[in-house]
Structures are given as C-alpha cells and as structure tokens.
Enzyme design. Structure first.
Site, PDB file in Angstrom:
ATOM      1  CD  GLU A   4      -1.506  -4.397  10.232  1.00  0.00           C
ATOM      2  OE1 GLU A   4      -1.461  -3.154  10.015  1.00  0.00           O
ATOM      3  OE2 GLU A   4      -2.375  -5.314  10.084  1.00  0.00           O
ATOM      4  CG  ASP A  49      -6.457  -2.991 -24.329  1.00  0.00           C
ATOM      5  OD1 ASP A  49      -7.772  -2.828 -24.608  1.00  0.00           O
ATOM      6  OD2 ASP A  49      -5.999  -4.121 -23.878  1.00  0.00           O
ATOM      7  NE  ARG A  68      -5.799  -6.361 -21.527  1.00  0.00           N
ATOM      8  CZ  ARG A  68      -6.664  -6.800 -22.146  1.00  0.00           C
ATOM      9  NH1 ARG A  68      -7.439  -7.826 -21.692  1.00  0.00           N
ATOM     10  NH2 ARG A  68      -7.317  -5.919 -23.056  1.00  0.00           N
ATOM     11  N   PRO A  75       0.720  -1.235  -0.073  1.00  0.00           N
ATOM     12  CG  PRO A  75      -0.627  -1.458   1.563  1.00  0.00           C
ATOM     13  CD  PRO A  75       0.547  -1.825   1.035  1.00  0.00           C
TER      14      PRO A  75
HETATM   15  C1  9D3 Z   1      -2.914  -0.067   9.022  1.00  0.00           C
HETATM   16  C2  9D3 Z   1      -2.186   0.239   7.738  1.00  0.00           C
HETATM   17  N1  9D3 Z   1      -2.388  -0.626   6.540  1.00  0.00           N
HETATM   18  C3  9D3 Z   1      -1.449  -0.301   5.389  1.00  0.00           C
HETATM   19  C4  9D3 Z   1      -2.640   0.761   4.441  1.00  0.00           C
HETATM   20  C5  9D3 Z   1      -2.172  -2.012   6.948  1.00  0.00           C
HETATM   21  C6  9D3 Z   1      -1.934  -2.757   5.696  1.00  0.00           C
HETATM   22  C7  9D3 Z   1      -3.196  -3.077   4.957  1.00  0.00           C
HETATM   23  C8  9D3 Z   1      -3.339  -4.167   3.983  1.00  0.00           C
HETATM   24  C9  9D3 Z   1      -1.059  -3.530   5.301  1.00  0.00           C
HETATM   25  C10 9D3 Z   1      -1.020  -4.410   4.037  1.00  0.00           C
HETATM   26  C11 9D3 Z   1      -2.280  -4.699   3.573  1.00  0.00           C
HETATM   27  C12 9D3 Z   1      -2.294  -5.606   2.383  1.00  0.00           C
HETATM   28  N2  9D3 Z   1      -2.182  -4.752   1.063  1.00  0.00           N
HETATM   29  C13 9D3 Z   1      -1.266  -5.062   0.338  1.00  0.00           C
HETATM   30  O1  9D3 Z   1      -0.403  -5.700   0.400  1.00  0.00           O
HETATM   31  C14 9D3 Z   1      -1.313  -4.278  -0.945  1.00  0.00           C
HETATM   32  C15 9D3 Z   1      -2.325  -3.389  -1.609  1.00  0.00           C
HETATM   33  C16 9D3 Z   1      -3.316  -2.807  -1.155  1.00  0.00           C
HETATM   34  O2  9D3 Z   1      -3.737  -3.040  -0.078  1.00  0.00           O
HETATM   35  N3  9D3 Z   1      -3.921  -1.625  -1.895  1.00  0.00           N
HETATM   36  C17 9D3 Z   1      -3.411  -1.414  -3.008  1.00  0.00           C
HETATM   37  N4  9D3 Z   1      -2.314  -2.113  -3.657  1.00  0.00           N
HETATM   38  C18 9D3 Z   1      -1.853  -2.693  -2.846  1.00  0.00           C
HETATM   39  S1  9D3 Z   1      -0.511  -3.621  -3.429  1.00  0.00           S
HETATM   40  C19 9D3 Z   1      -0.267  -4.701  -1.692  1.00  0.00           C
END
Ligand code: 9D3
Length: 280
Positions: free
Chosen positions: A132, A185, A170, A105
């Site tokens: 996390e 595309d 793709r 994230p």
């Molecule tokens: C409390 C903080 N959170 C971070 C925003 C904790 C958290 C939530 C979800 C940590 C990791 C995750 C798992 N998500 C991913 O690994 C992830 C992800 C996503 O949640 N949204 C958009 N792209 C991606 S790429 C990897």
C-alpha cells in the site's frame, strides 16, 4: 596512440555515463526489461549503468520480512523502513549525491520537461514502492522527489521507474540511432506526432495519402504539421493551451478545424477546452 588518447578524453568530457540505482524487490524484472531495444544498446555501449538493490537482501530476520501491518489499522501492508534504509545506504555508498526519487501514486506527474532536466544529472536513485505504500519516515528523511507517471494504478514502482529511465536514456547524446529522431522528439513535443506510412503504396486497407508520394517537401511538411495540430486539437486540447503556435501553425489548425466542422459539425465536447474561437 595520440589519436586514441584524444578520442577517449573527448568521450569522457562529452558523454559521461549516466548511472541508475534502483531499489526494488524485483531486480530481475528491472534488469531484464532494461536489456531490450534502445535502452539495452545504451547499456551495452556504456552510456548508462544500472545497479539494482534488493531491500530483501538487507533484512535481518529468517523470513527476510520487508512488509508489516499498518499502525492505525486498515487493509494491506506497509514497506518497512529498515530494509529500505540499509539498501539505500548501500546504494549511496556507490551512487554519491544522486537525488533519491520515490515512485508513488502520490507523486507529482512526470513529463518531458522533467526528463530533459534529469537527463543532465550524473545519476539518480529510484525507490520502487510495493504494497500500500512505504513507511512515511523513509519518505520524509531520504526522498528528494516523489513522482507518479499518471492517473492510473499499477502494482508497484518498477514499471514507472523503467518508463522514466527509458525517457532519460533516449535523451542522452549518441543513444538514438539517428540524430534526426532525437531532434524530432524535442521538436515535435508539445503537439502529437503525425501519421506514418511505408510500403506498399496500395494495400488492401487503402492507399498512402498522395501528398506523401508527391516529392513536394514543403507540401509534405505542411500536411504533417496540420495532421499533428489537428490530432492534438481533437484528442489532447489540454496541450494546445501550453504551446505557442506561430501564424502558419494557426492557419493550418484553423483550416483543419473548418474542414472537420464542415464534415462532422460543431459538437460540444471535451475538446472545446480550446475552441476554434481561442485559435486567433
Ligand atoms: C488504495 C490506494 N492506492 C494508492 C492509489 C494504493 C496503491 C496502489 C498502487 C499504492 C501503491 C500502488 C503501486 N503503484 C506505484 O507504486 C506507482 C504508480 C502508480 O500506481 N501509478 C502511476 N505512477 C506510479 S509511480 C508508482
């Protein structure tokens, strides 16, 4: 014999297989999802290869532990460095110098420009986070790119990795059923696609727009382009700030906006990021 040999060298030169290595605690999920549709056929045809590496297979304790509590305290668990490092070294022994991409994230946002760039590579190693997050020392030492697929929360990196592998696959030559789809595309991106219709001409829910039945190909192209530009203006005005519109596009969009405002009035809304005044 001669023809067969010539054909094989041609394919090796022009359609090298793209290799995906995925570090994941859910290899069955990733493999299963990759069997469907366009991506599944690309795997069958040998245009891509998929190798999953489960960090849990690289643990050394009886419980096969891959997570532990965060130093400094706080909620949740952290992905441990050792199982990840061993899985990555095993993958790298086969994957060579492929860039290591962490799905997270906290990453930069993935987009079609990045897809076009990565589709040129011989391979990529994806690291799917869970919990996390993963131990920062792994990120600092082994990760080349940290990538997110958007500003929403999913439970781990697997679904984002699948989305990215799909986007890259793709783009590879010979993957899409029609060349027209591949060209469309790339041709259409920057603005949203137009609406689509198929038989029947008249359904309980309404008629197909007459222009699409007219056989007037120039009029159909104009109608579709105007729908694309109009939808982009209404729903994704941010995109209009990035594309270069020619004079014909600007005329089509101005006409769409005039019609829209005649029907619905000029509202002050988020779409005013690009106002009619910004469309010369
Ligand atoms: C409390 C903080 N959170 C971070 C925003 C904790 C958290 C939530 C979800 C940590 C990791 C995750 C798992 N998500 C991913 O690994 C992830 C992800 C996503 O949640 N949204 C958009 N792209 C991606 S790429 C990897």
């Amino acid at each position: 014999m001669q023809a067969l040999w010539a054909n094989m060298t041609y394919e090796a030169a022009w359609d090298p297989k793209m290799r995906f290595d995925v570090l994941t605690l859910f290899p069955d999920l990733v493999r299963q999802a990759m069997t469907a549709g366009v991506v599944g056929r690309a795997l069958d045809k040998g245009r891509i290869a998929l190798n999953c590496w489960n960090p849990r297979d690289y643990t050394e304790d009886n419980y096969r532990t891959v997570d532990d509590r965060p130093y400094g305290g706080g909620p949740g668990m952290v992905f441990m460095i050792e199982p990840l490092r061993r899985a990555l070294l095993a993958a790298r022994a086969q994957a060579g110098a492929a860039p290591v991409v962490l799905l997270s994230p906290q990453g930069r946002r993935f987009d079609q420009n990045r897809a076009r760039e990565w589709a040129q590579l011989p391979g990529l190693v994806f690291v799917c986070g869970r919990y996390e997050g993963i131990d920062q020392r792994f990120v600092d030492t082994y990760v080349d790119e940290e990538i997110s697929i958007g500003d929403f929360v999913v439970s781990g990196g697997e679904v984002p990795a699948l989305a990215i592998m799909d986007a890259l696959t793709r783009l590879l030559p010979g993957v899409l059923h029609t060349d027209a789809s591949a060209i469309e595309d790339s041709f259409m991106d920057g603005v949203l696609d137009c609406p689509h219709y198929t038989r029947p001409e008249l359904a309980d829910e309404g008629a197909v727009p007459a222009v699409l039945l007219s056989g007037n190909h120039a009029a159909i192209a104009r109608w579709r382009r105007q729908k694309s530009l109009g939808a982009t203006w209404l729903r994704r005005p941010d995109l209009l700030g990035k594309v270069i519109l020619n004079s014909a596009d600007r005329r089509l969009l101005r006409e769409f906006i005039d019609d829209h405002e005649a029907n619905f009035g000029v509202e002050l809304s988020a779409k005013s990021v690009v106002t009619p005044r910004d469309v010369p």
